[in-house]
Scaffold this motif. Structure first.
Motif, mmCIF file in Angstrom:
data_model
loop_
_atom_site.group_PDB
_atom_site.id
_atom_site.type_symbol
_atom_site.label_atom_id
_atom_site.label_comp_id
_atom_site.label_asym_id
_atom_site.label_seq_id
_atom_site.Cartn_x
_atom_site.Cartn_y
_atom_site.Cartn_z
ATOM 1 N N LYS A 1 37.907 4.999 -21.194
ATOM 2 C CA LYS A 1 36.782 4.883 -20.266
ATOM 3 C C LYS A 1 36.465 3.401 -20.117
ATOM 4 N N THR B 1 34.811 0.231 -17.219
ATOM 5 C CA THR B 1 34.129 -0.123 -15.968
ATOM 6 C C THR B 1 34.408 -1.599 -15.667
ATOM 7 N N GLU C 1 34.409 1.179 -22.814
ATOM 8 C CA GLU C 1 33.607 2.105 -23.624
ATOM 9 C C GLU C 1 34.497 2.901 -24.572
ATOM 10 N N GLN C 2 35.703 3.184 -24.123
ATOM 11 C CA GLN C 2 36.628 3.947 -24.967
ATOM 12 C C GLN C 2 38.044 3.442 -24.701
ATOM 13 N N SER D 1 34.671 2.703 -12.063
ATOM 14 C CA SER D 1 34.783 3.323 -13.370
ATOM 15 C C SER D 1 36.073 4.139 -13.420
ATOM 16 N N GLU E 1 38.187 6.798 -15.940
ATOM 17 C CA GLU E 1 37.975 7.615 -17.139
ATOM 18 C C GLU E 1 38.998 8.737 -17.214
ATOM 19 N N SER F 1 40.033 12.251 -19.634
ATOM 20 C CA SER F 1 39.576 13.170 -20.678
ATOM 21 C C SER F 1 40.807 13.786 -21.332
#
Length: 372
Positions: free
Chosen positions: A2, A4, A62-63, A88, A90, A92
């Motif tokens: 994740k 940005t 963030e990740q 952003s 991301e 999963s």
């Protein structure tokens, strides 16, 4: 993963890396760009197995993680996002898509695993040196147009880069030829280049190097081995395989004893060739230069459409000479000259002609004549 980041940063980097990716690929992973985020940066990488470009840009991570998505698709999406947007990205763990968000826009892109992405950068580099963007661009810009497109003579499909020792000291030189014309440019050899192997840099790699060297004052770190070249400028790293072949002994075709010298205003000559060649056929393209003391007459005859002549004042004091050239080749060479006066050195109507800027030693061009 994740992450940005600014749309401007992402677009600039995608512009650099996506160009390497071919539009059609039989190997699906080669259509993708590798995205890897960690430690406040997003790294992007693309390859066609011969050429690889990677770049790192600042991002809010963030990740940490990595994946690959279609290169041209993500480039087109980011290009169409509004300026100033925050993007952003991301993934999963339970699906096969990357979610790209910017404002109210949402995209889900198909992914392929990072583990499938090839790496061509392995290997040792025997020589490393630094050139300014200006010097490397001089080598490329002055010679690129003469690279052969004939695939059967694959060893001519690039620029031959090597070092030579001259009266002016050690020089770093680039040469390209297609058998009809030859272009040679050189700059002072940087520390570390001495003894480097002569290398042939492929046409596609040359084009990408040219686009990356936008800032003439920026430094380019060059690393060379027998099989690869790596260029680092700013945050961008370009790695390429070299052409595995032997470049011909180009020194034998550079005339040494052309004693008939003509000086002409470069812009006037270029414009005159351009005008008279308007009437030439696509296949012929021949322009005849009739040179005598103080004047030159350019003539083009096309049996299908007519003829054209133009007269120019020149500085020439040798025996009268009539010689023909491919007008497109003449325009390309004179387009590379940087001074106001072009110098032509002739031997006779059937011998190669030497073309240079008056008084310039760093570039020279050889052009084979045509029978007209």
């Amino acid at each position: 993963m994740k992450v940005t980041l600014e749309r401007t940063d992402l677009l600039k980097s995608l512009t650099h890396v996506h160009r390497v990716v071919e539009r059609r690929n039989t190997i699906p992973i080669l259509s993708n760009v590798l995205l890897r985020c960690d430690g406040g940066q997003l790294a992007l990488k693309a390859t066609d197995l011969d050429l690889e470009i990677s770049e790192q840009i600042p991002a809010h991570v963030e990740q940490p993680g990595a994946t690959t998505v279609p290169a041209h698709m993500i480039y087109d999406i980011v290009r169409k996002l509004p300026e100033g947007a925050q993007v952003s990205l991301e993934t999963s763990g339970d699906n096969a898509t990357l979610e790209l968000r910017a404002g109210r826009s949402r995209f889900a892109l198909q992914m392929l695993p990072e583990a499938d992405f090839p790496d061509i950068t392995a290997g040792e580099f025997s020589h490393a040196f630094t050139l300014t963007g200006r010097d490397l661009r001089l080598i490329i810009d002055s010679t690129q147009f003469a690279i052969s497109t004939e695939e059967t003579r694959y060893y001519l499909n690039g620029i031959y880069m090597h070092t030579v020792t001259t009266d002016a000291g050690e020089r770093f030189r680039g040469v390209a030829t297609d058998g009809h014309r030859l272009a040679r440019a050189e700059v002072p050899a940087p520390a570390g280049a001495s003894g480097m192997p002569g290398i042939i840099v492929p046409r596609k790699t040359v084009g990408e190097m040219q686009k990356l060297l936008e800032d003439p004052d920026a430094e380019a770190q060059v690393e060379i081995s027998e099989a690869k070249i790596r260029i680092t400028t700013g945050n961008v790293v370009l790695t390429s395989k070299l052409i595995d072949g032997t470049f011909p002994d180009y020194g034998r075709v550079i005339p040494q004893n052309n004693d008939k010298t003509m000086l002409v205003d470069r812009d006037d000559f270029k414009a005159a060739v351009d005008r008279v060649s308007t009437i030439s056929s696509e296949r012929g393209r021949a322009v005849k230069l009739a040179i005598s003391e103080g004047r030159m007459v350019l003539t083009v005859i096309n049996p299908d459409s007519g003829s054209a002549t133009e007269e120019l004042a020149v500085d020439y004091e040798s025996d009268p000479l009539e010689i023909g050239f491919n007008s497109r080749y003449l325009l390309e060479i004179t387009g590379q000259l940087r001074g106001d006066t072009a110098s032509f050195s002739f031997a006779d109507a059937g011998a190669p002609t030497l073309i240079q800027d008056q008084g310039a030693e760093d570039t020279l061009y050889v052009l084979m004549p045509m029978r007209v």
